[in-house]
Write an enzyme that holds these catalytic residues in place. Structure first.
Site, short mmCIF file in Angstrom:
data_model
loop_
_atom_site.label_atom_id
_atom_site.label_comp_id
_atom_site.label_asym_id
_atom_site.label_seq_id
_atom_site.Cartn_x
_atom_site.Cartn_y
_atom_site.Cartn_z
N ARG A 79 18.55 101.80 49.85
CA ARG A 79 20.03 101.95 50.42
C ARG A 79 20.09 103.40 51.15
O ARG A 79 19.99 104.25 50.41
CB ARG A 79 21.38 101.70 49.55
N ASN A 156 30.68 102.75 53.40
CA ASN A 156 30.63 103.14 51.76
C ASN A 156 32.17 103.48 51.37
O ASN A 156 32.96 104.05 52.10
CB ASN A 156 29.72 104.17 51.53
N GLU A 157 32.46 102.57 50.24
CA GLU A 157 33.80 102.78 49.61
C GLU A 157 34.92 102.97 50.41
O GLU A 157 35.53 104.16 50.51
CB GLU A 157 33.50 104.00 48.59
N HIS A 223 30.93 98.64 42.96
CA HIS A 223 30.45 100.07 42.37
C HIS A 223 30.53 100.35 41.09
O HIS A 223 31.94 100.17 40.95
CB HIS A 223 30.69 101.40 43.44
N TYR A 225 31.01 102.54 37.96
CA TYR A 225 31.01 104.06 37.27
C TYR A 225 31.86 103.87 35.97
O TYR A 225 31.80 102.96 35.08
CB TYR A 225 31.31 104.99 38.30
N GLU A 252 26.29 100.21 43.83
CA GLU A 252 25.84 101.55 43.14
C GLU A 252 26.52 101.43 41.68
O GLU A 252 27.10 100.71 41.32
CB GLU A 252 26.91 102.52 43.89
N TRP A 281 22.52 104.52 41.94
CA TRP A 281 22.63 105.92 42.42
C TRP A 281 22.34 106.95 41.93
O TRP A 281 22.74 106.99 40.59
CB TRP A 281 24.40 106.09 43.14
#
Length: 537
Positions: A79, A156-157, A223, A225, A252, A281
């Site tokens: 990516r 992205n995001e 994503h 986290y 991610e 990531w």
């Protein structure tokens, strides 16, 4: 093992959805396609993404070697971070075309993403998805015709934690602008809330967004986290999409984060179980305070961090689960290379060994080898190499190490493990046989630059070294040249690289680094070289 998950609830949902939303049929174009919630390559072979992000836009000079190293470690996808010019320097059409060409040369599927949208609505400098589409239209010539090899991650995001309710409408509008302009690629769309969709906005609006794509060729990207720190949260989110027949990847994730501790083991196990893609990531170059998300030290593919070890070589990791896309000619091959020969030791020092072995053979060609350390029945990666030899550094003196080798072919198949070899490293320099000079060459508010010189005052040459010290004031090393650094708390270790490894008797080598500090920035009071103490001066 993979399984497909179906439920009565999914069937009822599909029936209700069909009453209100017309689900488009798959678009009959070349390139990647989505069908029944799965991603297929241009040959009609199911493709499960196993890759990492590379911060190209900030480190353009590192991309060539990074892509080669990422491939050698087994990834099938990279990516690529791009900029539309709104927050960072715009990546030109020629630059993007070159990146795509390098991805193809390394037999990697190239997922391109625009990073300037990150946290829109909350991050003042971030721009909208509409601005990202403007950029895609400017560089269209770099990606049109590359649908077999390129996935387009629109932005992205694209929303932070404010004003994100319009995510669905804005995402659909972006999809349709790209389709109207002639983009036939599989499109990848990130969730809001800095990609983590803790609000459930993407989860609830995904059916309508997918239905808005006239090509039915959109993949959703979550994503993971700190929001995803329990197995229940991870499994619930991913199963929700699979149950609805909607395509989802973990676009991610990391092993740790400033907003919490994600459960990377469950992320990797669940995606493998469900046959879903994941992208970690990130390769290297992360700044403070998330340096721990680097997979390698200083863009050095031979120097994996703990996170790099985990994602490439751990359970359900890339080396174990990745399969190359069949568009590169090896996707249907299931025959592993022959077992490499037993590694033999051709050179040994206090901190490194050189190993060679008889090469493997394979129907479609051996692409590289992985040298692993074996201890207590467990394996850890030591190094990846494209040839049948390797220098393994960063070892402790006067210590026994056991090594074995795997081979990997162009289709991603891995051989059986070779027989093992055990070697004892040489003793390190005696105490007092080295002298270290530590000098701060520049200092500013919160940061500093330092230079360290190591002199060999002993009677034997040094071939490979590891220098250690402890800080007294909580300083942090952030970037090193001439060495590779790791830091745990106040303790710093720097090991040599190829061009600084040798210190002849009476000679010296130097390396430098950037660091951060608060309050005070006093010099370390003691140093060790390969576990032997050094004088200062």
């Amino acid at each position: 093992m993979r399984r497909r998950v179906a439920s009565l609830g999914a069937a009822v949902f599909a029936l209700l959805l069909s009453m209100f939303v017309v689900i488009p049929t798959a678009h009959a174009e070349a390139g990647f396609q989505v069908n029944d919630g799965r991603l297929y390559d241009a040959n009609g072979q199911e493709f499960v993404i196993r890759g990492v992000s590379h911060p190209h836009t900030w480190f353009t000079s590192e991309t060539t070697r990074s892509l080669a190293d990422i491939k050698s470690l087994g990834a099938n996808t990279v990516r690529i971070v791009l900029s539309s010019g709104d927050q960072w320097t715009e990546n030109s059409t020629a630059d993007v075309a070159n990146v795509v060409s390098q991805c193809k040369a390394n037999r990697l599927i190239c997922m391109l993403e625009v990073h300037d949208t990150t946290g829109y609505g909350e991050q003042a400098a971030a721009v909208s998805l509409d601005r990202a589409v403007d950029y895609w239209l400017r560089i269209q010539d770099a990606v049109i015709g590359e649908e077999d090899y390129v996935l387009v991650n629109i932005g992205n995001e694209p929303y932070g934690n404010t004003d994100y309710a319009g995510w669905g409408a804005d995402t659909s509008a972006a999809i349709n602008r790209l389709r109207d302009a002639g983009f036939d690629h599989t499109l990848v769309v990130d969730g809001p809330n800095w990609g983590q969709d803790w609000s459930g906005t993407m989860r609830s609006q995904a059916p309508e967004v997918f239905a808005s794509d006239p090509h039915a060729n959109t993949v959703f990207s979550i994503h993971m986290y700190g929001v995803y720190d329990t197995a229940a949260e991870i499994e619930d989110y991913l199963h929700h999409f699979v149950d609805q027949g909607l395509p989802i990847i973990v676009g991610e994730f990391g092993h740790n984060h400033s907003d919490g501790d994600p459960d990377e083991d469950t992320i990797m196990a669940t995606t493998e179980d469900l046959g879903l893609g994941y992208i970690g990531w990130s390769w290297s170059g992360n700044g403070s305070p998330v340096e721990y998300l680097d997979m390698v030290h200083g863009f050095d593919g031979d120097s994996l961090t703990p996170w790099g070890e985990r994602i490439f070589h751990g359970a359900d990791g890339i080396a174990q689960t990745s399969r190359e896309a069949s568009v590169f000619g090896g996707g249907s091959d299931t025959t592993a290379p022959t077992t490499p020969g037993t590694p033999s030791v051709s050179a040994v020092s206090a901190s490194s060994v050189t190993l060679t072995w008889a090469p493997s053979t394979d129907d479609v060609g051996v692409t590289g080898y992985q040298v692993v350390r074996v201890a207590g029945g467990q394996e850890t990666a030591a190094i990846s190499t494209p040839t049948n030899s390797a220098i393994v550094g960063g070892l402790s003196p006067d210590t026994d190490y056991t090594f074995a080798v795997y081979a990997r072919d162009a289709a991603g198949n891995r051989s059986a493990r070779s027989a093992t070899t055990t070697v004892t490293t040489e003793s390190g320099p005696a105490a007092g046989s080295c002298a270290v000079t530590y000098r701060v060459s520049g200092e500013w508010n919160g940061g500093f630059q330092a230079e360290v010189t190591i002199r060999n005052t002993g009677t034997s040459p040094v071939d490979g070294w590891t220098l250690g010290w402890s800080y007294l004031d909580g300083q942090t090393v952030t970037n090193v040249w001439g060495g590779v650094a790791t830091q745990t708390g106040d303790t710093v270790t720097v090991r040599s690289v190829d061009y600084t490894a040798a210190i002849p008797v009476g000679g010296s080598v130097s390396f430098g680094f950037l660091g951060s500090w608060t309050g005070a920035n006093s010099a370390p009071s003691a140093f060790t070289l390969n576990d032997g103490s050094c004088t200062q001066g």
